[in-house]
Design a protein around this motif. Sequence first.
Motif, PDB file in Angstrom:
ATOM      1  N   ASN A  59      41.709  41.878  44.934  1.00  0.00           N
ATOM      2  CA  ASN A  59      42.234  43.242  45.025  1.00  0.00           C
ATOM      3  C   ASN A  59      41.208  44.207  45.610  1.00  0.00           C
ATOM      4  N   ARG A  63      42.021  46.679  48.601  1.00  0.00           N
ATOM      5  CA  ARG A  63      41.792  48.123  48.484  1.00  0.00           C
ATOM      6  C   ARG A  63      40.890  48.617  49.601  1.00  0.00           C
ATOM      7  N   MET A  86      47.775  51.941  45.490  1.00  0.00           N
ATOM      8  CA  MET A  86      46.450  51.624  44.970  1.00  0.00           C
ATOM      9  C   MET A  86      46.499  51.238  43.494  1.00  0.00           C
ATOM     10  N   GLY A 255      40.564  51.620  41.746  1.00  0.00           N
ATOM     11  CA  GLY A 255      41.729  51.644  42.611  1.00  0.00           C
ATOM     12  C   GLY A 255      42.702  52.748  42.322  1.00  0.00           C
TER      13      GLY A 255
END
Length: 292
Positions: A59, A63, A86, A255
Amino acid sequence: MKKIGIIALALFMQNIYAQANRFVYQVTMKPDAANKTDIKTENAYLDISAEKSMFYSENRLKRDSIMQRSFQTNGGRGISFNRDQMEGLRSIINYSIEKDKTNQKTFFKDRIGRDNYSYEEDRPLSWKILPETTKIGEYKVQKAETDFGGRKWTAWFTTDLPYQDGPYKFTGLPGLIVKVEDAQGEYSFDLMKNYKIADFPTMNQFGNTIKVKRADYLKQQEKYRTDPMSFMSQQGGGFSQTRIGGSGIASPRSGGGGGGRGGNQNPAEMRKRMEDRIKEEAKNNSNPIELK
């Protein structure tokens, strides 16, 4: 013709060795000490070349890609992205691990507030290799045990692959770690698949990078949990800093946040909301992978 063939073969071999291998691990975690039924699962990458390896969240890479595209789209004026997009890429694995194979050193990197902190791991892993073998997936594996970070770990490694590495900080076995799990079953890393990549990805390093000792990083981490807003100022957490470049752009730690909303919010409300979010994250991550 023979000379051309030799040159072509040399270029082919050079290209092969220039590549890196990506090993995808499923990471299963119980990060909330008060709720061991809350199990989190996400993928992480271990990218390996002859000179180094990197371990980081899948992830995180997604991102970074979104933020980089946004930054380029806005002509370098800032970052704007969809909050919901996000939020779907939030990660518990906010750190990254880099192993320097040439010098046999392991570096841990993590963000605290505006800044990136980096320390060299100062505790060597001491493995006990056991005679027990089995098969995991397509690999014949052998058992090994170690104590690290306040946990007892069991690993299964294979010599079927030409790598002596593993996820997180785990290394030093005569093969690649296919599975490693702590005795309480609170953290486990399971190899799912692997494939070749052209090169290591370039990670976004918004903010400054501060090199510290591991003990000092832990002090800053604890300070962040108790007084997170002190890390939002230009001077970070007030630590004596060795800065290495950095753009000074703040980036969401896991995030969330950012991106095109909240422009008219009261600064005091925004500060309180951020502080509450950080403290909630600390509560939900009260059972870290390293207990000491």
